[in-house]
Structure formats: structure tokens, C-alpha cells
Design an enzyme around this catalytic site. Structure first.
Site, PDB file in Angstrom:
ATOM      1  N   ASP A 108       0.956  -1.184   0.117  1.00  0.00           N
ATOM      2  CA  ASP A 108       0.044   0.021   0.143  1.00  0.00           C
ATOM      3  C   ASP A 108       1.064   1.131  -0.020  1.00  0.00           C
ATOM      4  O   ASP A 108       2.048   0.893  -0.418  1.00  0.00           O
ATOM      5  CB  ASP A 108      -0.914  -0.165   1.132  1.00  0.00           C
ATOM      6  CG  ASP A 108      -1.841   1.188   1.383  1.00  0.00           C
ATOM      7  OD1 ASP A 108      -2.065   1.665   0.178  1.00  0.00           O
ATOM      8  OD2 ASP A 108      -2.327   1.471   2.287  1.00  0.00           O
ATOM      9  N   HIS A 109       0.493   2.438   0.562  1.00  0.00           N
ATOM     10  CA  HIS A 109       1.188   3.721   0.359  1.00  0.00           C
ATOM     11  C   HIS A 109       1.334   4.144   1.984  1.00  0.00           C
ATOM     12  O   HIS A 109       0.365   4.687   2.513  1.00  0.00           O
ATOM     13  CB  HIS A 109       0.916   4.740  -0.236  1.00  0.00           C
ATOM     14  CG  HIS A 109       0.895   4.395  -1.640  1.00  0.00           C
ATOM     15  ND1 HIS A 109      -0.052   4.665  -2.656  1.00  0.00           N
ATOM     16  CD2 HIS A 109       1.962   4.000  -2.598  1.00  0.00           C
ATOM     17  CE1 HIS A 109       0.362   4.308  -3.899  1.00  0.00           C
ATOM     18  NE2 HIS A 109       1.478   3.932  -3.949  1.00  0.00           N
TER      19      HIS A 109
ATOM     20  N   ASN B 251      -5.575   2.574   1.167  1.00  0.00           N
ATOM     21  CA  ASN B 251      -6.484   1.587   0.498  1.00  0.00           C
ATOM     22  C   ASN B 251      -5.999   1.635  -1.124  1.00  0.00           C
ATOM     23  O   ASN B 251      -6.775   1.453  -1.909  1.00  0.00           O
ATOM     24  CB  ASN B 251      -7.994   2.194   0.535  1.00  0.00           C
ATOM     25  CG  ASN B 251      -8.374   2.506   1.864  1.00  0.00           C
ATOM     26  OD1 ASN B 251      -8.225   1.717   2.851  1.00  0.00           O
ATOM     27  ND2 ASN B 251      -8.899   3.806   2.068  1.00  0.00           N
ATOM     28  N   HIS B 252      -4.675   1.700  -1.123  1.00  0.00           N
ATOM     29  CA  HIS B 252      -4.049   1.479  -2.572  1.00  0.00           C
ATOM     30  C   HIS B 252      -3.292   0.125  -2.545  1.00  0.00           C
ATOM     31  O   HIS B 252      -2.182   0.230  -2.520  1.00  0.00           O
ATOM     32  CB  HIS B 252      -3.047   2.778  -2.944  1.00  0.00           C
ATOM     33  CG  HIS B 252      -3.627   3.885  -2.708  1.00  0.00           C
ATOM     34  ND1 HIS B 252      -2.863   5.415  -2.484  1.00  0.00           N
ATOM     35  CD2 HIS B 252      -4.802   4.469  -2.721  1.00  0.00           C
ATOM     36  CE1 HIS B 252      -3.495   6.135  -2.234  1.00  0.00           C
ATOM     37  NE2 HIS B 252      -4.580   5.923  -2.521  1.00  0.00           N
ATOM     38  N   ILE B 253      -4.093  -0.827  -2.886  1.00  0.00           N
ATOM     39  CA  ILE B 253      -4.001  -2.292  -2.361  1.00  0.00           C
ATOM     40  C   ILE B 253      -3.076  -2.937  -3.744  1.00  0.00           C
ATOM     41  O   ILE B 253      -3.739  -2.997  -4.746  1.00  0.00           O
ATOM     42  CB  ILE B 253      -5.087  -3.060  -1.930  1.00  0.00           C
ATOM     43  CG1 ILE B 253      -5.630  -2.250  -0.697  1.00  0.00           C
ATOM     44  CG2 ILE B 253      -4.613  -4.671  -1.568  1.00  0.00           C
ATOM     45  CD1 ILE B 253      -7.093  -3.157  -0.548  1.00  0.00           C
TER      46      ILE B 253
END
Length: 544
Positions: free
Chosen positions: A323-324, A477-479
Site C-alpha cells: 500500500d502507501h 487503500n491503494h492495495i
């Protein structure tokens, strides 16, 4: 009950942005498509009403899940309170408490619509900087699909402005960016004195009427729901696919795959909410769930020919979860900023997205959160015991002066950042919950020390008081990762076309296939990769 049988040219499991855009592409090119999703179909009007009825404290804490009620057969994550679905362990568990939605349209129902392209160096991180992994394809190979995704989504971008670093483009953005609101204009001028370039974020929302959707009118509650539909989400592609003949089956929870002697997929099985089983045959199978649900399903569907999981001969399914990792800072500025004019994410500082430093520590993106501050201001003012005129004045003051900033970091793929099936927790259908162990690593921690100081420098430039920086990493939520791409079947799950190495007719159209996280939102890249996979699928069907 007798098992029911269905069939199509292509069956896609997951009706989020990747699966729906792929379904639309395949259906309009003449293939019969079944599009399955574990969750329900949702009604925008009802979601808006759910958001309006949400408790003020939830709004003040940026609760984006509650307006989308979780269903027992397809639970998604909810942390207000934590429903226990996503189990996260490890030293940086806070950095992986992802917010996902199951249902037709997927998590893009409540995203910020930031639609960045990755940079060429994001695709060659290892060959350029000696860390991480390279993608199995180059930026130039993906560029036409980036543009196709931008046109489908209706991405607006700064056509009249040069941004450095920026991904090379063959065509301008479909629409030009909306002008900044007062908050973004003010923030841009403040950070310019520090040598930072605060640039427009390309966004999947309309700056003019586009593709039957209205122009954004600045409601500023893009998360959790755009009430007028100016912001793009996956449900639009799902509806287009349906018009071209695709069949959408919601509440369809895939749990098993059948394979033949050549290890090709011959059928998948799904449950309905009452646990009745359905069998689907097809020529081509696609998993297009998010980066958590895709590896979960592959592990769940292990069979006698694939005892470690479908597509998992490399033992990389569920590994390299990314993720980030974020740092969040809030403050009260000396002068009014008035966040909330326009969409929730209009601009970000791009100076630190690329450079030779990436051989030593993570690239970063720093951003100004343009979400209106009134909910947080109200809850804080009430907690101070104020009433009457003093309460009103304090809410107004905090709404005008409240500032939220963030710094997001790229993270390297690490096989030990791993998803497994829970041995102790199961959902209503008896399917294990996903369990993730997460550590952001020293590459991120070294970068975060620099990011923290940059955030403090900005706070000082704003005359900030009540400065608070989260002492832990937050999720975004940048999976990505989980079914990582690569050329070698021994250390990757899919190739550059998202075809699994183990099964010639199984594709994984998901951000889980991405080999590096970059610094920016991953949605546009995963959509572009999925559209590219569509060309491989169409070629397979054309060639028999």
C-alpha cells in the site's frame, strides 16, 4: 438442492473498476460475459441517505464504510467499530487496515478519484535504483491503455501546465482540470516559498458534462459518495457492459475452481447468500477482485492439482502485500484556509516522486486534504464544553483554520508481508477471513523521518498551532502486490498480460498484479493493466 450450471465465453469474478471495465471491453467486442460480485448491487440515493444519517463522530473521523452496509455472506472492512473481518498483524498493522467495499462498482464508490499515471521509473525500480522489482512491461507498453482508461473514466488533468516529474503522454487529458478552491490556492502559495510545487491531481471526475454524467458541482463529499454521479466509479462500466449483453450476478461468492490434466481452469463455483452452489464453465476465467480478496480466493480454492492454491506454484500468492504507508498531520493555521472548495483532493506536492535517492529511501507524495473541516470542528468544539454563541464561533473558527496534510510513501515488495487464510475466523458461509502480516521496512522508515520534517516545515510556514502528527503509519487503500507480476514463473504469479503462469486461461485483472507501489494512487494503473489483459483475452478467442 441440485447445483445450477451457467456458461459464458468469459466469466469475471469481481465487479469493481477492473472487472467492470474489462467486462465492458469484452462484451462490446462480441464475447458473452458473466460478471460476478460477492456483494450486492447498490443504489446511489440510498447511499446518500445512509451518509446523511451517519453519526457526526463517524463523519469527523472520515468513516467511509458505514454508508455501505456489510452483508454476512460478503463482509467488507469496517472500523467504526472494527468488524474483525480483515485481521492485520505485525509491527505496522495500522498501515494495513484497508477500507474495502464489496458489491457491484467496488471500492471506487467511495474513492477520491485521484487518477495518476505511474512514472517510467516506477516500472523499472530495480534496474534503475537497485531496489524492489521491475514490472514485466515498460511504461511505453502501458501508455495506450492508460489513455484508454482515462477516456473511459473521464479523467481531467492539467493540460495547460507542465508538471515535473510527469509521465509522458501521447494525448492530452480528456478534460482540463477544474480551478482550485480557496484552500488549494492558499496552500499552493505557502509551500511555493519552501520550494515545493503543489500541482493539480488528475481526477476521474467531470470538469464538464462527459459521457452522460454531470459536471462536478463541488459537493465535497466524494468520500463516501458523490451524490450526483459526476465522479467516476466502476458501476458505470458495469452498466455499459450490461447494455452490451453481459450478465451481472451480484451476491455470488466464488469459492472453488476445477482444473483439468493440463491445469487449465474448466469451471468455477460460487455460493449465493443461502449457500446454494452454482457451477460456471467458460473458455476464459478472470479474477478481478481487489488485492486482498484475489489472493484470498486463490488460496481458498486449492485443489488436488494445486495443493498450495490456484496459480501458486511460485509460492508468491498472498506475498508482497503493498500500500502507501502514510503519515497524517492536522493543525490550526494562523490565517483562514477554508478547506472544502471543490473536490476532496485537488492538488499534491510532486517534487519527491522520483530521483536517485530512491536507491536509499522511499519516494513520497505530500498532499493537502481538501475535505471540509466542519464535522471535525464541531466535534472538537463540543468536546471543549462550549455552548451557545461561543460554540458557534469556535466551530466557525476551526472550520476556517483547520488543515489536514498527509505524506504517502512507496513501499518495496517484501515476500514476508503476507496474506494467509485465518485459522480461527470464518464468515457466514464458512470462508476464512484474510490475515495479513505487515512491516513497512527500513526503506520507508528512513523516508518517513524526512517526510515528518517536511510536514513540520509546512506547518511552521502556515503559522500552525495544535500540530498533531500520527505516531504510526496509516493505510491509503491503494492495495497492490499479492499476485505479483514477473517474467519468471518461479518468483511471480502473472505475466505482463496478467495471465497466470500456472493456468493458460486464468487472468488476474487486479492491482494485486502490480510489481511496485510507486507513490500515487494505484487505480488508474490497475485499470490500464486490466484493459491490456482484455487484448490478450480477445486474441485467445479470435485464435480459437
Amino acid at each position: 438442492m441440485t447445483e445450477q450450471n451457467l456458461s459464458a465465453d468469459v466469466v469475471i469474478a469481481g465487479a469493481g473498476i477492473c472487472g467492470s471495465m474489462l467486462a465492458h471491453k469484452l462484451a462490446r467486442n462480441g464475447l458473452s460475459v458473466l460478471l460476478l460480485d460477492a456483494g450486492p448491487r447498490r443504489d446511489r440515493d440510498q447511499i446518500v441517505e445512509n451518509w446523511r444519517a451517519m453519526p457526526p463522530d463517524n463523519k469527523s473521523q472520515y468513516d467511509y464504510a458505514t454508508p455501505y452496509p456489510s452483508v454476512p455472506w460478503a463482509p467488507h472492512t469496517n472500523f467504526f467499530p472494527d468488524n474483525g473481518y480483515l485481521i492485520v498483524k505485525g509491527p505496522d498493522r495500522t498501515a494495513y487496515k484497508q477500507g474495502i467495499i464489496k458489491g457491484v462498482g467496488g471500492t471506487t464508490w467511495h474513492w477520491a478519484a485521484s487518477s495518476w499515471r505511474y512514472l517510467p521509473n516506477d516500472f523499472r525500480l530495480h534496474s534503475q535504483f537497485g531496489v524492489g522489482r521491475d514490472y514485466a512491461l515498460s511504461y511505453d507498453e502501458l501508455e495506450p491503455y492508460y489513455y484508454a482508461a482515462e477516456c473511459e473514466m473521464g479523467v481531467m488533468g492539467p493540460n495547460d501546465q507542465t508538471i515535473v516529474p510527469s509521465a509522458p503522454r501521447q494525448h492530452p487529458w480528456p478534460m482540463t482540470s477544474m480551478p482550485y478552491g480557496y484552500g488549494d490556492r492558499t496552500f499552493t502559495e505557502i509551500v511555493k516559498k519552501l520550494g515545493f510545487d503543489n500541482t493539480p491531481v488528475p481526477q476521474g471526475r467531470n470538469s464538464r458534462p462527459y459521457d452522460g454524467r454531470p459536471q462536478c458541482c463541488g459537493n465535497n463529499n466524494c468520500m463516501p459518495i458523490c451524490p450526483i454521479g459526476a465522479m467516476y466509479n466502476g458501476v458505470y462500466a458495469a452498466m455499459k457492459a450490461e447494455k452490451h449483453g453481459a450478465r451481472i450476478i451480484p451476491n455470488a461468492v466464488v469459492y472453488a475452481f476445477e482444473t483439468d490434466a493440463a491445469n487449465k481452469i474448466t469451471a468455477l463455483r460460487f455460493y449465493d447468500p443461502d449457500k446454494h452452489s452454482y457451477r460456471v464453465t467458460a473458455k476464459t476465467f478472470v479474477i478481478a477482485a481487489n488485492g486482498i480478496e484475489t489472493p484470498k480466493l486463490l488460496l481458498l480454492a486449492a485443489n488436488s492439482r494445486n495443493p498450495n492454491g490456484i496459480a501458486n506454484s511460485s509460492d508468491q500468492v498472498g506475498r508482497n502485500m503493498m500500500d502507501h504507508p502514510g503519515l497524517g498531520m492536522s493543525l490550526q493555521s494562523a490565517e483562514p484556509i477554508w478547506a472544502g472548495g471543490g473536490s476532496v483532493q485537488m492538488s499534491s506536492i510532486t517534487n519527491f516522486r522520483d530521483g536517485d535517492f530512491r536507491s536509499e529511501y522511499a519516494a513520497t507524495q505530500i498532499g493537502y486534504n481538501n475535505t471540509a473541516q466542519n464535522s471535525r470542528a464541531g466535534m472538537k468544539a463540543l468536546s471543549m464544553g462550549l455552548v451557545g454563541k461561543k460554540l458557534d464561533e469556535e466551530i466557525r473558527r476551526r472550520t476556517a483554520h483547520g488543515v489536514d496534510l498527509y505524506a504517502n510513501h512507496e513501499v518495496l515488495p517484501d515476500p514476508e508481508n503476507r496474506l494467509v487464510l485465518s485459522k480461527d475466523h470464518r464468515d457466514a458461509l464458512g470462508i476464512p477471513h484474510p490475515e495479513v502480516t505487515y512491516d513497512v521496512g527500513e526503506y520507508v522508515r528512513k523516508s518517513a523521518a524526512i517526510s515528518r520534517q517536511r510536514l513540520l516545515d509546512i506547518a511552521k510556514a502556515m503559522g500552525g498551532t495544535e500540530i498533531e502528527i500520527a505516531p504510526y503509519f496509516t493505510p491509503n487503500n491503494h492495495i497492490t502486490g499479492g499476485t505479483i507480476m514477473g517474467h519468471d514463473p518461479k518468483d511471480s504469479v502473472v505475466d505482463s498480460w496478467l495471465r497466470t503462469h500456472d493456468h493458460a486461461n486464468l487472468f488476474l485483472a487486479t492491482g494485486a498484479a502490480m510489481a511496485a507501489s510507486g507513490t500515487v494512487n494505484s487505480t488508474l494503473t490497475m485499470a490500464a493493466l486490466s484493459l491490456r489483459a482484455g487484448d490478450a483475452i480477445l486474441a485467445d478467442h479470435k485464435n480459437g
